[in-house]
Design a protein around this motif. Structure first.
Motif, PDB file in Angstrom:
ATOM      1  N   PRO A   1     -11.317  -0.854   1.805  1.00 29.87           N
ATOM      2  CA  PRO A   1      -9.894  -1.072   1.482  1.00 29.87           C
ATOM      3  C   PRO A   1      -9.604  -1.038  -0.014  1.00 29.87           C
ATOM      4  CG  PRO A   1     -10.912  -3.093   2.282  1.00 29.87           C
ATOM      5  CD  PRO A   1     -11.877  -1.989   2.553  1.00 29.87           C
ATOM      6  N   LEU A   2     -10.601  -1.433  -0.837  1.00 29.95           N
ATOM      7  CA  LEU A   2     -10.408  -1.385  -2.290  1.00 29.95           C
ATOM      8  C   LEU A   2     -10.301   0.060  -2.769  1.00 29.95           C
ATOM      9  CD1 LEU A   2     -12.937  -4.128  -3.481  1.00 29.95           C
ATOM     10  CD2 LEU A   2     -10.530  -4.380  -2.912  1.00 29.95           C
ATOM     11  N   LEU A   3     -11.186   0.927  -2.279  1.00 29.32           N
ATOM     12  CA  LEU A   3     -11.129   2.336  -2.671  1.00 29.32           C
ATOM     13  C   LEU A   3      -9.846   3.002  -2.186  1.00 29.32           C
ATOM     14  CD1 LEU A   3     -14.786   3.625  -2.117  1.00 29.32           C
ATOM     15  CD2 LEU A   3     -13.634   3.046  -4.266  1.00 29.32           C
ATOM     16  N   ILE A   4      -9.420   2.665  -0.972  1.00 34.38           N
ATOM     17  CA  ILE A   4      -8.192   3.248  -0.436  1.00 34.38           C
ATOM     18  C   ILE A   4      -6.991   2.812  -1.278  1.00 34.38           C
ATOM     19  CG2 ILE A   4      -6.617   3.214   1.534  1.00 34.38           C
ATOM     20  CD1 ILE A   4      -9.109   3.012   3.319  1.00 34.38           C
ATOM     21  N   THR A   5      -6.957   1.546  -1.660  1.00 36.73           N
ATOM     22  CA  THR A   5      -5.860   1.049  -2.505  1.00 36.73           C
ATOM     23  C   THR A   5      -5.828   1.786  -3.840  1.00 36.73           C
ATOM     24  OG1 THR A   5      -6.029  -1.142  -1.489  1.00 36.73           O
ATOM     25  CG2 THR A   5      -4.853  -0.994  -3.584  1.00 36.73           C
ATOM     26  N   CYS A   6      -6.992   1.936  -4.475  1.00 37.03           N
ATOM     27  CA  CYS A   6      -7.061   2.661  -5.753  1.00 37.03           C
ATOM     28  C   CYS A   6      -6.607   4.106  -5.586  1.00 37.03           C
ATOM     29  CB  CYS A   6      -8.482   2.630  -6.301  1.00 37.03           C
ATOM     30  SG  CYS A   6      -9.044   0.993  -6.840  1.00 37.03           S
ATOM     31  N   SER A   7      -6.997   4.745  -4.485  1.00 36.17           N
ATOM     32  CA  SER A   7      -6.618   6.144  -4.250  1.00 36.17           C
ATOM     33  C   SER A   7      -5.118   6.284  -4.066  1.00 36.17           C
ATOM     34  CB  SER A   7      -7.353   6.680  -3.016  1.00 36.17           C
ATOM     35  OG  SER A   7      -8.752   6.651  -3.200  1.00 36.17           O
ATOM     36  N   VAL A   8      -4.500   5.341  -3.347  1.00 39.76           N
ATOM     37  CA  VAL A   8      -3.048   5.383  -3.134  1.00 39.76           C
ATOM     38  C   VAL A   8      -2.308   5.227  -4.460  1.00 39.76           C
ATOM     39  CG1 VAL A   8      -1.097   4.170  -2.091  1.00 39.76           C
ATOM     40  CG2 VAL A   8      -3.141   4.612  -0.737  1.00 39.76           C
ATOM     41  N   ILE A   9      -2.749   4.266  -5.284  1.00 38.27           N
ATOM     42  CA  ILE A   9      -2.092   4.038  -6.577  1.00 38.27           C
ATOM     43  C   ILE A   9      -2.202   5.292  -7.454  1.00 38.27           C
ATOM     44  CG2 ILE A   9      -2.151   2.691  -8.713  1.00 38.27           C
ATOM     45  CD1 ILE A   9      -3.148   0.316  -7.066  1.00 38.27           C
ATOM     46  N   TYR A  10      -3.398   5.877  -7.498  1.00 39.73           N
ATOM     47  CA  TYR A  10      -3.608   7.060  -8.332  1.00 39.73           C
ATOM     48  C   TYR A  10      -2.773   8.238  -7.847  1.00 39.73           C
ATOM     49  CZ  TYR A  10      -6.074  10.771 -10.842  1.00 39.73           C
ATOM     50  OH  TYR A  10      -6.379  11.841 -11.649  1.00 39.73           O
ATOM     51  N   PHE A  11      -2.700   8.417  -6.532  1.00 40.13           N
ATOM     52  CA  PHE A  11      -1.884   9.504  -5.977  1.00 40.13           C
ATOM     53  C   PHE A  11      -0.414   9.331  -6.375  1.00 40.13           C
ATOM     54  CE2 PHE A  11       1.024  10.882  -2.624  1.00 40.13           C
ATOM     55  CZ  PHE A  11       0.740  12.239  -2.553  1.00 40.13           C
ATOM     56  N   CYS A  12       0.099   8.114  -6.256  1.00 37.72           N
ATOM     57  CA  CYS A  12       1.511   7.864  -6.604  1.00 37.72           C
ATOM     58  C   CYS A  12       1.754   8.062  -8.095  1.00 37.72           C
ATOM     59  CB  CYS A  12       1.916   6.453  -6.170  1.00 37.72           C
ATOM     60  SG  CYS A  12       1.983   6.228  -4.374  1.00 37.72           S
ATOM     61  N   GLN A  13       0.768   7.714  -8.928  1.00 39.85           N
ATOM     62  CA  GLN A  13       0.893   7.975 -10.356  1.00 39.85           C
ATOM     63  C   GLN A  13       1.087   9.465 -10.622  1.00 39.85           C
ATOM     64  OE1 GLN A  13      -2.800   5.695 -11.475  1.00 39.85           O
ATOM     65  NE2 GLN A  13      -1.557   5.106 -13.238  1.00 39.85           N
ATOM     66  N   LEU A  14       0.287  10.287  -9.963  1.00 40.67           N
ATOM     67  CA  LEU A  14       0.375  11.733 -10.170  1.00 40.67           C
ATOM     68  C   LEU A  14       1.663  12.299  -9.601  1.00 40.67           C
ATOM     69  CD1 LEU A  14      -3.306  12.749  -9.336  1.00 40.67           C
ATOM     70  CD2 LEU A  14      -2.250  12.618 -11.602  1.00 40.67           C
TER      71      LEU A  14
END
Length: 392
Positions: A226-239
């Motif tokens: 869940p930590l990796l998924i959260t980081c991936s979602v945040i990074y995707f939204c940043q881009l």
């Protein structure tokens, strides 16, 4: 009985504390040591790793032997063991021998489902040992063999549909990324890979590694996903929202949030109490979600349709997370299908993000077409002007 039976009302539990009694010691405990599971404190949910024992009794009065399946639906248990103590009820000797067996895991249900053999005219007491951070939440379901096989088929079909949709969407966006070389497409594919690994982990597929991984490392893998998924979602939204260009200070805040989430996992590996880690992770996640929602609401660059899809992809897993949190806190006890809610929200999130990317691509094509059209019209006007000047 046929079908699925939730055993919580029939369960009793024993808390050994720091001791590690074996099954023989557990069998010799006085009845006063056992308490109804309704008295189990859910404060243990966020305490350090601990062990609890559960028991219940099945009275089988049939003339034929029957096979049942016992299953726990708690994915956060590090280790789950079950034992049966069976004694005949129609024996002429009141002191008939009780037979102890360690239950064998069901091959199609993962490590947390076990086959129970009930001889004719017998009563069987089941002892279950649950170890882990969340062992206080240990709903046990009892199935007939037919109903269990039926549910496993349904779940496998559901998992395959969800996994297939995520793989298809990830490959489609990945091909776009290879063609266009834009980072956002690779970020989407990374999110898809993390979600797939998370699904595999929580379906107990990693039980093949049980002989090589300790209980702590298996639970660490469960914590990491869940930590990796959260980081991936945040990074995707940043881009997607291009915060580096449009909202540099907010982008820096989100980068700090990603760093803190990764530090949370390191702290967990080093032994930090989970009752401290979980609140910090929850606060950081809610803060990041709030910032992304604010960026979506104030966005004036992207189409409203794509922004709506981003909001949908953010809110659905959040609602799913609240649902799972309420379960962990003991607010209510779900059926064994509760994990499918999380997987469905994951697939819908991936679909919403894919639609947002598609809308963004279409918008870029329209802008490129308009720019080419404007450039062509300007070139025609310029050529006409040059011809006019030449004629004069």
């Amino acid at each position: 009985q046929h079908g699925q039976v939730l055993l919580n009302e029939a369960l009793e539990f024993y808390n050994p504390g720091l001791q590690e009694p074996d099954i023989d010691t557990i069998r010799q405990l006085d009845n006063s040591a056992w308490h109804p599971v309704s008295e189990l404190s859910h404060k243990q949910t966020l305490s350090s790793r601990h062990t609890l024992w559960f028991r219940f009794t099945i009275y089988h009065q049939s003339d034929q032997m029957q096979s049942l399946v016992l299953k726990t639906i708690n994915p956060m248990v590090d280790n789950f063991e079950s034992y049966s103590v069976t004694q005949k009820t129609n024996s002429r000797d009141d002191n008939s021998i009780a037979i102890l067996n360690q239950l064998v895991p069901q091959s199609t249900g993962g490590a947390n489902s076990f086959i129970i053999k009930l001889p004719e005219h017998s009563y069987t007491t089941i002892y279950a040992k649950s170890s882990g951070f969340n062992s206080a939440y240990a709903p046990l379901n009892l199935y007939s063999q037919h109903e269990f096989n039926k549910e496993q088929y349904t779940l496998q079909l559901f998992h395959n549909i969800i996994a297939g949709s995520i793989v298809g969407l990830s490959l489609y966006i990945l091909l776009l990324g290879i063609k266009t070389r834009q980072t956002i497409y690779f970020a989407y594919s990374t999110l898809g890979i993390c979600n797939l690994i998370g699904m595999v982990t929580y379906q107990n597929t990693f039980t093949l590694l049980n002989d090589f991984l300790s209980d702590q490392w298996r639970s660490s893998v469960l914590m990491l996903m869940p930590l990796l998924i959260t980081c991936s979602v945040i990074y995707f939204c940043q881009l997607f929202l291009d915060t580096i260009k449009n909202k540099k200070p907010i982008n820096d805040v989100l980068n700090v949030h990603i760093a803190i989430i990764l530090l949370i996992f390191i702290a967990y590996i080093l032994g930090a109490p989970i009752k401290i880690i979980v609140p910090i992770y929850t606060i950081i996640t809610l803060s990041s979600v709030s910032i992304i929602i604010y960026l979506c609401i104030t966005d004036k660059i992207n189409k409203k349709g794509s922004i709506a899809m981003i909001l949908t992809g953010i809110i659905l897993p959040l609602l799913s997370g609240i649902f799972i949190l309420l379960i962990a806190l003991g607010t209510f006890t779900p059926s064994s299908m509760h994990s499918e809610v999380t997987q469905a929200s994951t697939a819908l999130q991936m679909m919403a993000f894919a639609i947002a990317i598609t809308i963004q691509i279409q918008e870029l094509h329209i802008k490129n077409y308009q720019q080419k059209k404007s450039a062509k019209e300007a070139r025609i006007i310029s050529d006409s002007h040059d011809r006019l000047l030449a004629h004069l």
